[in-house]
Design a protein around this motif. Sequence first.
Motif, PDB file in Angstrom:
ATOM      1  N   SER A 209     -42.773 -44.310   2.650  1.00  0.00           N
ATOM      2  CA  SER A 209     -43.370 -45.631   2.862  1.00  0.00           C
ATOM      3  C   SER A 209     -42.382 -46.558   3.575  1.00  0.00           C
ATOM      4  CB  SER A 209     -43.818 -46.235   1.531  1.00  0.00           C
ATOM      5  OG  SER A 209     -44.782 -45.390   0.934  1.00  0.00           O
ATOM      6  N   THR A 237     -46.554 -45.219  -4.209  1.00  0.00           N
ATOM      7  CA  THR A 237     -47.731 -45.043  -3.361  1.00  0.00           C
ATOM      8  C   THR A 237     -48.707 -44.197  -4.163  1.00  0.00           C
ATOM      9  OG1 THR A 237     -46.242 -44.992  -1.484  1.00  0.00           O
ATOM     10  CG2 THR A 237     -48.501 -44.290  -1.079  1.00  0.00           C
ATOM     11  N   ASP A 253     -49.825 -42.215   5.291  1.00  0.00           N
ATOM     12  CA  ASP A 253     -48.832 -42.182   4.209  1.00  0.00           C
ATOM     13  C   ASP A 253     -49.498 -41.538   2.991  1.00  0.00           C
ATOM     14  OD1 ASP A 253     -46.487 -42.561   2.833  1.00  0.00           O
ATOM     15  OD2 ASP A 253     -46.867 -44.665   2.344  1.00  0.00           O
TER      16      ASP A 253
HETATM   17 MG   LIG Z   1     -44.530 -44.146  -0.812  1.00  0.00          MG
END
Ligand SMILES: [Mg+2]
Length: 357
Positions: A209, A237, A253
């Motif tokens: 990220s 995430t 991502d």
């Molecule tokens: Mg991440």
Amino acid sequence: MIDLKQYGYIEAETPPIGLIPGRVTELQRDQYTVITEEGEVTAVLKGAFYHTAGAREDFPCVGDFVLLQYNENGASRIAKLLPRRSKFSRADFSGHAIGYARTIVEQVVATNFDYVFIVSSLNWDFKVNRIMRYLTQTRQSGGQPVVILTKADLAPDLNAPLVDVQKAAPDVPVHAISSHTGVGLDALCEYLQPGKTVVLLGMSGVGKSSLLNVLMNQEVMTVQAIREEDSRGRHTTTHRQLFMLPSGAMVIDTPGMRELGLFGADDGISAGFNDVEELFTQCRFNDCRHQTEPGCAVLAALADGSLPCEHWERYLTQKQENKFVNDKSSYLMDKRACHKSIAMRNKQIKKNGGFKK
Ligand SMILES: [Mg+2]
Ligand SMILES: Nc1nc2c(ncn2[C@@H]2O[C@H](COP(=O)(O)OP(=O)(O)O)[C@@H](O)[C@H]2O)c(=O)[nH]1
């Protein structure tokens, strides 16, 4: 109006009347975000997906192109999944246990990408073996692998890990970068061309990220501090999402994976270890087990050092794991087929007015 071609859309055939194309950019539970020529819409799947899609891989995933019924006033409905150019899958071991056997199913992580960035950090958790597993799975995804070694600013010696990866995978580009200092980022421009899609894969905490944010020039994904002493990343995430970079390239991502399970990786293993499989053809016996047989080309190559021991061991481990997954999933497929035939038989019996006595 948005030009979907900029999102990599190639129109193979004109969509049926009433349906418009779009690309899935985000998936949270069963709610999809889809970019269309009308803008970004939220969407749900049409009921037919739940009835006809037998296997989970048939459900749209981040990166997929779909056809949907556009609804100006509420959720649009995804009606059709368009063919995939590439997909990255892993074995999902989290299924329910049936008896002693745990079911293993394919989990599609991302689709329609051009490059897979295999992200690994240069701090002490650096392991070539792990990179090689991702590489195997990438080689059969349809995307091109690129190894990204992050946190170059923390590494006392950049050269040793770079050489290790190059030795293990001579045909794959490797880059050392730092999202904090900007070192090495210029070299990534080569991949980040307009209309191209990159998926970031790797363990939690390696800096996926952070890389996305620096490429976006803004914080679009939350990055959480980790303790570098033991590099335990927390899963900050929690979902997958596709972003359009200022450069016109797209980045998907993903949350970290604790462990990457190989899935249906025979072709990927063959592609990454063709030197090993080439040796098999030179053994004296066709059914050589490469253990004690005379005239074994593998044993000879191990003895003279032309086949590095760790390369052979990686091959064996990946093969063994893949066999385990294949056996388990064919068990599951047999089971599905069995359930289906029982269901069909029951239907038939019902139609015929119950059991014949
Ligand atoms: Mg991440
Ligand atoms: N020193 C240093 N730390 C980094 C770098 N990139 C990421 N980090 C740190 O690594 C941790 C995890 O980063 P994150 O981007 O959330 O990793 P992800 O789980 O792979 O998405 C955070 O504490 C970041 O600040 C880098 O280039 N250098």
